[in-house]
Motif scaffolding. Sequence first.
Motif, PDB file in Angstrom:
ATOM      1  N   PHE A  45       0.862  -1.189   0.000  1.00  0.00           N
ATOM      2  CA  PHE A  45       0.000   0.000   0.000  1.00  0.00           C
ATOM      3  C   PHE A  45       0.893   1.232   0.000  1.00  0.00           C
ATOM      4  N   ASP A  47       1.081   5.275   0.051  1.00  0.00           N
ATOM      5  CA  ASP A  47       0.301   6.461   0.432  1.00  0.00           C
ATOM      6  C   ASP A  47       0.374   7.517  -0.672  1.00  0.00           C
ATOM      7  N   TYR A  85      -1.572  -1.283  -4.107  1.00  0.00           N
ATOM      8  CA  TYR A  85      -2.756  -0.427  -3.975  1.00  0.00           C
ATOM      9  C   TYR A  85      -2.294   0.950  -3.532  1.00  0.00           C
ATOM     10  N   TYR A  86      -3.024   1.961  -3.960  1.00  0.00           N
ATOM     11  CA  TYR A  86      -2.778   3.302  -3.459  1.00  0.00           C
ATOM     12  C   TYR A  86      -3.640   3.536  -2.221  1.00  0.00           C
ATOM     13  N   ILE A  87      -3.075   4.227  -1.255  1.00  0.00           N
ATOM     14  CA  ILE A  87      -3.850   4.678  -0.098  1.00  0.00           C
ATOM     15  C   ILE A  87      -4.327   6.091  -0.375  1.00  0.00           C
ATOM     16  N   HIS A  88      -5.621   6.269  -0.355  1.00  0.00           N
ATOM     17  CA  HIS A  88      -6.231   7.597  -0.456  1.00  0.00           C
ATOM     18  C   HIS A  88      -7.685   7.474  -0.023  1.00  0.00           C
ATOM     19  N   THR A  91      -9.260   3.623  -0.981  1.00  0.00           N
ATOM     20  CA  THR A  91      -8.158   2.666  -0.969  1.00  0.00           C
ATOM     21  C   THR A  91      -8.551   1.286  -1.482  1.00  0.00           C
ATOM     22  N   THR A 154      -7.173   9.913   3.950  1.00  0.00           N
ATOM     23  CA  THR A 154      -6.262   8.772   4.060  1.00  0.00           C
ATOM     24  C   THR A 154      -7.005   7.626   4.726  1.00  0.00           C
ATOM     25  N   SER A 159      -7.930  -0.894   3.879  1.00  0.00           N
ATOM     26  CA  SER A 159      -6.995  -1.923   3.405  1.00  0.00           C
ATOM     27  C   SER A 159      -7.270  -3.280   4.054  1.00  0.00           C
ATOM     28  N   TYR A 177       3.115  -1.299   4.251  1.00  0.00           N
ATOM     29  CA  TYR A 177       2.530   0.038   4.139  1.00  0.00           C
ATOM     30  C   TYR A 177       3.656   1.046   3.957  1.00  0.00           C
ATOM     31  N   SER A 179       3.708   4.436   4.151  1.00  0.00           N
ATOM     32  CA  SER A 179       2.749   5.457   4.583  1.00  0.00           C
ATOM     33  C   SER A 179       3.166   6.023   5.926  1.00  0.00           C
TER      34      SER A 179
END
Length: 261
Positions: A45, A47, A85-88, A91, A154, A159, A177, A179
């Motif tokens: 993941f 961020d 995966y992108y964290i936003h 997610t 965020t 996740s 992560y 992040s």
Amino acid sequence: MKKSNFVFLIATSFFLSLVFTSCGDKENKKTDTQANSPSIHTLIFIDKTASVDVQKPFVAQKYQQALTSIIEQNFRKAGDTFEIYYIHENTSKARTLSLSCRTEMEDTEGVNATDLEAIKTNYDLSIRKERNFVIKQALNRLQTQNDNASNLETNITASIPVIARLTEMPGDTKVYYLSDMVESVKNGRDFQIRPPKDDAQAEEWAQADAEKLKNYTLNNPEISMILPFEPTSSTKENNPTVTHYWQKLFETLGVMTVTEN
């Protein structure tokens, strides 16, 4: 040639042959172990919110090295998988990369030593080619900028269902992560506005939030939090109660190994 020099040369040659044989045996054993070990499913993941700037030299170097090292260690044989995966804000729907290793070891039963060496050399070359491709794709995803409105929230909690789905697959699951782990959701926790005041509150919140997530079964993945903070960062920037919250949340959900880097 003097007898002493002759003896020295013989001894040196014998020693070097032992060294090279030992190195070759270690590489062969390493290849055999990788080929016969359980599949590794790697989930990363990254961020992509306003609070993490992957263009900063320290962050860029740390995350580039982390991604390269993870792929080198985990992407080893057919059946290994790699996802980012992108964290936003969204997610759980932000998968940006999904690859599976295709290199398989040929059947070596009954082959002679020369053919066995050739098979293992071809295997290692093929794995290296696949790894290099994955590294290139992963670094490309790391460097991608998110200028959309989704970077304002965020949602790390989202996740959890992604991890639960992956741990249903046979093999070992490793989650990373990249992040700051600062959850910031309008209808949930917002650690930017109100982080846990101490470890006790972090544990209290983790227990309460884990209860809401109890329907997701995490079959003991390994989880690593790779933070973007320099060693000289203040506790205001790198708040230890925030990472303590995540450690306790994951542990409550059944994760035995949670590390912070």
